[in-house]
Write a protein that holds these residues in place. Sequence first.
Motif, PDB file in Angstrom:
ATOM      1  N   LEU A 154      35.747  36.898  37.517  1.00 31.04           N
ATOM      2  CA  LEU A 154      35.061  36.980  38.223  1.00 31.04           C
ATOM      3  C   LEU A 154      33.805  36.843  37.459  1.00 31.04           C
ATOM      4  N   GLY A 155      32.880  35.645  38.194  1.00 27.60           N
ATOM      5  CA  GLY A 155      31.465  35.578  37.646  1.00 27.60           C
ATOM      6  C   GLY A 155      31.002  34.412  38.477  1.00 27.60           C
ATOM      7  N   GLY A 202      22.166  42.362  36.615  1.00 28.65           N
ATOM      8  CA  GLY A 202      22.779  42.512  35.875  1.00 28.65           C
ATOM      9  C   GLY A 202      22.314  43.971  34.784  1.00 28.65           C
ATOM     10  N   GLY A 203      22.997  44.603  33.631  1.00 29.70           N
ATOM     11  CA  GLY A 203      22.313  45.836  33.599  1.00 29.70           C
ATOM     12  C   GLY A 203      21.363  46.608  33.923  1.00 29.70           C
ATOM     13  N   ASP A 243      21.401  48.961  37.238  1.00 28.81           N
ATOM     14  CA  ASP A 243      22.297  49.576  36.674  1.00 28.81           C
ATOM     15  C   ASP A 243      21.362  51.007  35.969  1.00 28.81           C
ATOM     16  N   LYS A 265      27.724  35.537  27.503  1.00 36.17           N
ATOM     17  CA  LYS A 265      28.591  36.061  27.233  1.00 36.17           C
ATOM     18  C   LYS A 265      29.558  35.958  26.347  1.00 36.17           C
ATOM     19  N   LYS A 304      20.341  43.754  41.789  1.00 31.28           N
ATOM     20  CA  LYS A 304      20.706  43.592  40.808  1.00 31.28           C
ATOM     21  C   LYS A 304      21.385  42.538  40.836  1.00 31.28           C
ATOM     22  N   TYR A 339      33.042  50.625  31.754  1.00 30.46           N
ATOM     23  CA  TYR A 339      33.778  51.355  32.969  1.00 30.46           C
ATOM     24  C   TYR A 339      35.296  50.768  32.811  1.00 30.46           C
ATOM     25  N   GLY A 390      31.840  33.571  42.068  1.00 30.40           N
ATOM     26  CA  GLY A 390      30.565  34.240  42.694  1.00 30.40           C
ATOM     27  C   GLY A 390      30.270  35.897  42.628  1.00 30.40           C
ATOM     28  N   TYR A 391      29.307  36.780  43.144  1.00 34.74           N
ATOM     29  CA  TYR A 391      29.277  38.026  42.817  1.00 34.74           C
ATOM     30  C   TYR A 391      29.965  39.148  43.842  1.00 34.74           C
ATOM     31  N   ASP A 392      30.910  39.859  44.130  1.00 33.98           N
ATOM     32  CA  ASP A 392      31.569  40.716  44.380  1.00 33.98           C
ATOM     33  C   ASP A 392      30.956  41.832  43.505  1.00 33.98           C
ATOM     34  N   LEU A 432      27.996  47.004  30.358  1.00 27.97           N
ATOM     35  CA  LEU A 432      28.890  48.464  30.902  1.00 27.97           C
ATOM     36  C   LEU A 432      29.938  48.020  31.232  1.00 27.97           C
ATOM     37  N   ASN A 433      30.279  46.554  31.154  1.00 25.79           N
ATOM     38  CA  ASN A 433      31.643  46.798  31.808  1.00 25.79           C
ATOM     39  C   ASN A 433      32.324  47.404  30.672  1.00 25.79           C
ATOM     40  N   ARG A 490      28.597  37.344  33.546  1.00 29.95           N
ATOM     41  CA  ARG A 490      26.723  36.226  33.650  1.00 29.95           C
ATOM     42  C   ARG A 490      27.950  35.218  33.125  1.00 29.95           C
TER      43      ARG A 490
HETATM   44  P1  ADP Z   1      24.407  42.408  31.991  1.00 32.30           P
HETATM   45  O1  ADP Z   1      23.540  42.547  32.104  1.00 32.30           O
HETATM   46  O2  ADP Z   1      23.866  41.146  29.880  1.00 32.30           O
HETATM   47  O3  ADP Z   1      24.601  40.923  32.854  1.00 32.30           O
HETATM   48  P2  ADP Z   1      26.578  44.110  31.722  1.00 32.30           P
HETATM   49  O4  ADP Z   1      27.930  44.060  31.261  1.00 32.30           O
HETATM   50  O5  ADP Z   1      25.053  44.999  30.799  1.00 32.30           O
HETATM   51  O6  ADP Z   1      25.957  42.646  31.160  1.00 32.30           O
HETATM   52  O7  ADP Z   1      25.801  44.501  33.279  1.00 32.30           O
HETATM   53  C1  ADP Z   1      27.063  44.054  34.147  1.00 32.30           C
HETATM   54  C2  ADP Z   1      26.911  44.000  35.525  1.00 32.30           C
HETATM   55  O8  ADP Z   1      27.083  43.855  36.111  1.00 32.30           O
HETATM   56  C3  ADP Z   1      27.972  45.519  35.790  1.00 32.30           C
HETATM   57  O9  ADP Z   1      27.872  46.195  36.876  1.00 32.30           O
HETATM   58  C4  ADP Z   1      29.140  44.383  35.982  1.00 32.30           C
HETATM   59  O10 ADP Z   1      30.116  45.050  36.877  1.00 32.30           O
HETATM   60  C5  ADP Z   1      28.086  43.492  37.119  1.00 32.30           C
HETATM   61  N1  ADP Z   1      29.071  41.918  37.201  1.00 32.30           N
HETATM   62  C6  ADP Z   1      28.299  41.338  36.160  1.00 32.30           C
HETATM   63  N2  ADP Z   1      28.727  40.067  37.074  1.00 32.30           N
HETATM   64  C7  ADP Z   1      29.121  40.584  38.285  1.00 32.30           C
HETATM   65  C8  ADP Z   1      30.188  39.689  39.698  1.00 32.30           C
HETATM   66  N3  ADP Z   1      29.937  38.786  39.299  1.00 32.30           N
HETATM   67  N4  ADP Z   1      30.641  40.477  40.516  1.00 32.30           N
HETATM   68  C9  ADP Z   1      29.847  42.006  40.639  1.00 32.30           C
HETATM   69  N5  ADP Z   1      29.648  42.167  39.754  1.00 32.30           N
HETATM   70  C10 ADP Z   1      29.732  41.735  38.626  1.00 32.30           C
END
Ligand code: ADP
Length: 508
Positions: free
Chosen positions: A353-354, A17-18, A21, A329, A15, A411, A380-382, A407-408, A324
Amino acid sequence: MNILHVASEVAPLSKTGGLGDVVGGLPRALAGRPGIHPMVVSPRYGSIDPAEHGLARRLRRVPVPLGDQVFEVEVFEGRLPRSQVPVYLVEHPLFSERTGLYGPGDPPGQDYPDNPLRFALLCRAALGIVQEFGIYPDVVHGHDWQGALAVYYAKRAPLEPPGAHRPAPACVFTIHNLSFLGLCPLSEAPQLSLRPEDTGPDGLEFYGQLSLLKAGLVFSDRLTTVSPRYAREIQTPEFGCGMEGLLGALSGKLVGILNGADYDRWNPATDPYLPQNYGGVEALSTPEGMSRVLAGKARCKAELQRELSLLPRPRAPLCATISRLTDQKGIDLLLAVLEGEEIWQGEMQYVILGSGERAYEERLRVLARRHPGRLAVRIGYDEPLAHRVEAGADLYIMPSRFEPCGLNQIYSLRYGTIPVVRAVGGLDDSVVDFDARSRSGTGFKFHAYEPAALLHAWRRALLAYEGDAEAWQALIRRAMRTDLSWEASSAAYLRVYQQALAAAQPAK
Ligand code: ADP
């Protein structure tokens, strides 16, 4: 109905991004319906540990003809978590021996030059694998440009031996993000097994190159994108990435379906990453339940402040973004506001966070030094931290330039974290603007892509937070009750599959 999903990401295996998911969530929701058999084909990237995910290596190799070569791929087989949905992962050095999904990661955003070939192999292998296993897909569902050639091959080069008398499958293609066009030189057409007659302007040609995404647009029976508003936006020059004319012409087969959220993974009542769980439908319906929700959220906030070395202020509005760090964004808008003084006048705290563009990361680090104890920057990605941020924050800021679904913000609603969003794409479709007088709405929206507009909406939200406590509670309750689950969305996809099947029938 056998539905073959072909995609470059499937959560939780892969994964960025979205997309991941959705490909992890939609097939599971579809599988709950009688007679519907979804399956997923995706690459076995080096980052996916077969043992960790209970994947079994199939003994048989599958030969995949592409251009004038035959690629021998192996297959790992598993199931999507908490489901019977089969996942077939394509095992080949083009995937397993790379460090990233799409590029080396350094510099960020750079793609591997052979991505067109890699994902052509994925698409061609997807059809080869199901055939090898004796499964006939009634519907082939390709996702984004990396899955688009599955549609093309299903229509143009079915692998079925001649005489087997199967109609070509019905094909559905989903645009998760139109800005990734899957471009490559026209000269690559032969090695991708594209017929010469399909490389003109009516086919995959796009301004002197090939756009693999166009294979999905042109050859699918039905076209979807991930929100109703984005379906309209991509028919305009502002959002169409040069495809607006074509998409306008195809609008009869285009429909927007809002992504569902995976509330099994994103539910504050059960989320294993939180210091304290809160929420649940019953909790929201009584005053006592609601105070438990607020107490749980307050605890998550206090712990988050501690974890991120923010000042331990229970009443300071804590704002957040998880994203991201790219143009899409709206990070430049965010930085313009954060680099000003106005937003910092009260007690506001902010966590981001990104990761992504270096220049953005650097500007954020500089800012963090300027606002110690009030601005936390985590590059980072966490995923666990993402959950804790969703729970601990009061406001979620998402000023996207364009947003197919997002998606965020969905959530955030579930976690009672009030979104402040630009009214584009799926952000507009999922958030209702707050109105103090009628006590309605679930968040705060702005329209113009300008720092002043973001600042205005952000300040409106801060004022509401600092104002009438009861009104703020009611806002949290409405946000948490918003139900954007896969239930409704998967029913809409099912209708699309049925339409695609009807459209794919040869005329009698
Ligand atoms: P996109 O697909 O354009 O990146 P979305 O909002 O559709 O944006 O989905 C982003 C997904 O990636 C979400 O589940 C979000 O929590 C996750 N995500 C993005 N950046 C991070 C990060 N730095 N750390 C953890 N999760 C992240």
